[in-house]
Design a protein around this motif. Sequence first.
Motif, PDB file in Angstrom:
ATOM      1  N   GLU A  80       0.829  -1.209   0.000  1.00 61.13           N
ATOM      2  CA  GLU A  80       0.000   0.000   0.000  1.00 61.13           C
ATOM      3  C   GLU A  80       0.864   1.259   0.000  1.00 61.13           C
ATOM      4  O   GLU A  80       0.543   2.243  -0.663  1.00 61.13           O
ATOM      5  CB  GLU A  80      -0.951   0.001   1.202  1.00 61.13           C
ATOM      6  CG  GLU A  80      -2.101  -0.971   1.079  1.00 61.13           C
ATOM      7  CD  GLU A  80      -3.036  -0.649  -0.070  1.00 61.13           C
ATOM      8  OE1 GLU A  80      -3.216   0.534  -0.418  1.00 61.13           O
ATOM      9  OE2 GLU A  80      -3.602  -1.606  -0.638  1.00 61.13           O
ATOM     10  N   GLN A  81       1.961   1.217   0.750  1.00 58.96           N
ATOM     11  CA  GLN A  81       2.867   2.369   0.782  1.00 58.96           C
ATOM     12  C   GLN A  81       3.495   2.589  -0.591  1.00 58.96           C
ATOM     13  O   GLN A  81       3.603   3.729  -1.059  1.00 58.96           O
ATOM     14  CB  GLN A  81       3.959   2.177   1.845  1.00 58.96           C
ATOM     15  CG  GLN A  81       4.884   3.361   1.995  1.00 58.96           C
ATOM     16  CD  GLN A  81       4.178   4.604   2.487  1.00 58.96           C
ATOM     17  OE1 GLN A  81       3.304   4.527   3.335  1.00 58.96           O
ATOM     18  NE2 GLN A  81       4.551   5.751   1.950  1.00 58.96           N
ATOM     19  N   ALA A  82       3.875   1.511  -1.255  1.00 58.41           N
ATOM     20  CA  ALA A  82       4.456   1.631  -2.598  1.00 58.41           C
ATOM     21  C   ALA A  82       3.427   2.185  -3.580  1.00 58.41           C
ATOM     22  O   ALA A  82       3.750   3.045  -4.423  1.00 58.41           O
ATOM     23  CB  ALA A  82       4.964   0.265  -3.078  1.00 58.41           C
ATOM     24  N   LYS A  83       2.197   1.712  -3.483  1.00 60.84           N
ATOM     25  CA  LYS A  83       1.121   2.212  -4.350  1.00 60.84           C
ATOM     26  C   LYS A  83       0.905   3.700  -4.112  1.00 60.84           C
ATOM     27  O   LYS A  83       0.782   4.485  -5.065  1.00 60.84           O
ATOM     28  CB  LYS A  83      -0.165   1.431  -4.068  1.00 60.84           C
ATOM     29  CG  LYS A  83      -1.338   1.841  -4.921  1.00 60.84           C
ATOM     30  CD  LYS A  83      -2.558   0.994  -4.573  1.00 60.84           C
ATOM     31  CE  LYS A  83      -3.779   1.417  -5.359  1.00 60.84           C
ATOM     32  NZ  LYS A  83      -4.969   0.626  -4.975  1.00 60.84           N
ATOM     33  N   ASN A  84       0.872   4.091  -2.867  1.00 60.16           N
ATOM     34  CA  ASN A  84       0.676   5.502  -2.539  1.00 60.16           C
ATOM     35  C   ASN A  84       1.859   6.340  -3.011  1.00 60.16           C
ATOM     36  O   ASN A  84       1.680   7.462  -3.497  1.00 60.16           O
ATOM     37  CB  ASN A  84       0.459   5.666  -1.035  1.00 60.16           C
ATOM     38  CG  ASN A  84      -0.361   6.886  -0.720  1.00 60.16           C
ATOM     39  OD1 ASN A  84      -1.481   7.012  -1.191  1.00 60.16           O
ATOM     40  ND2 ASN A  84       0.206   7.788   0.057  1.00 60.16           N
TER      41      ASN A  84
END
Length: 165
Positions: A80-84
Amino acid sequence: MNNNLPIVLAFVAGVALTWWVEGLRWDADVSKLNESHTAALKKQSEQAVIDLTNQQKRTEAVQAVLAALDAKHTKEMADEQAKNDRLRDDVAAGTRRVRIAAANLATCELTGNSTAGTGGLGDAAQVELSGAGGRAVLDLRASAIKDDKVIQYLQAYISKIVEKN
């Protein structure tokens, strides 16, 4: 007094013999008690080792489950952090824009007069944010996702602990 000497010697010999026999009997009783006490202690010790081994196995099983749970949630948070981060980079590069759909919410009067049907946004308008505004929204999104993942992790962690006990 010489006549009484054999009687006194016989009495002393009888007392000594009785004392010796009672001593042997006492030693035998003490020995039996020692053996039974030692056997009981050994049995308790063996049961304690079995209980400790079983508890250690349960603890290792719980730790393995919790390690897997931790790895799962850590991966989800990283994804999720990478997507964000990708979204933030796209907004910073200008290849994406953050838009927020705005809608006029139905008033109580309209809600009371409406008939049953499908819901919708009605006359929705879009508001486009600046790059800084978009990044701020994405920062808020990242924070909300992180908080959600932490809560999910903690709930699963507590569930596993309670389940294993």
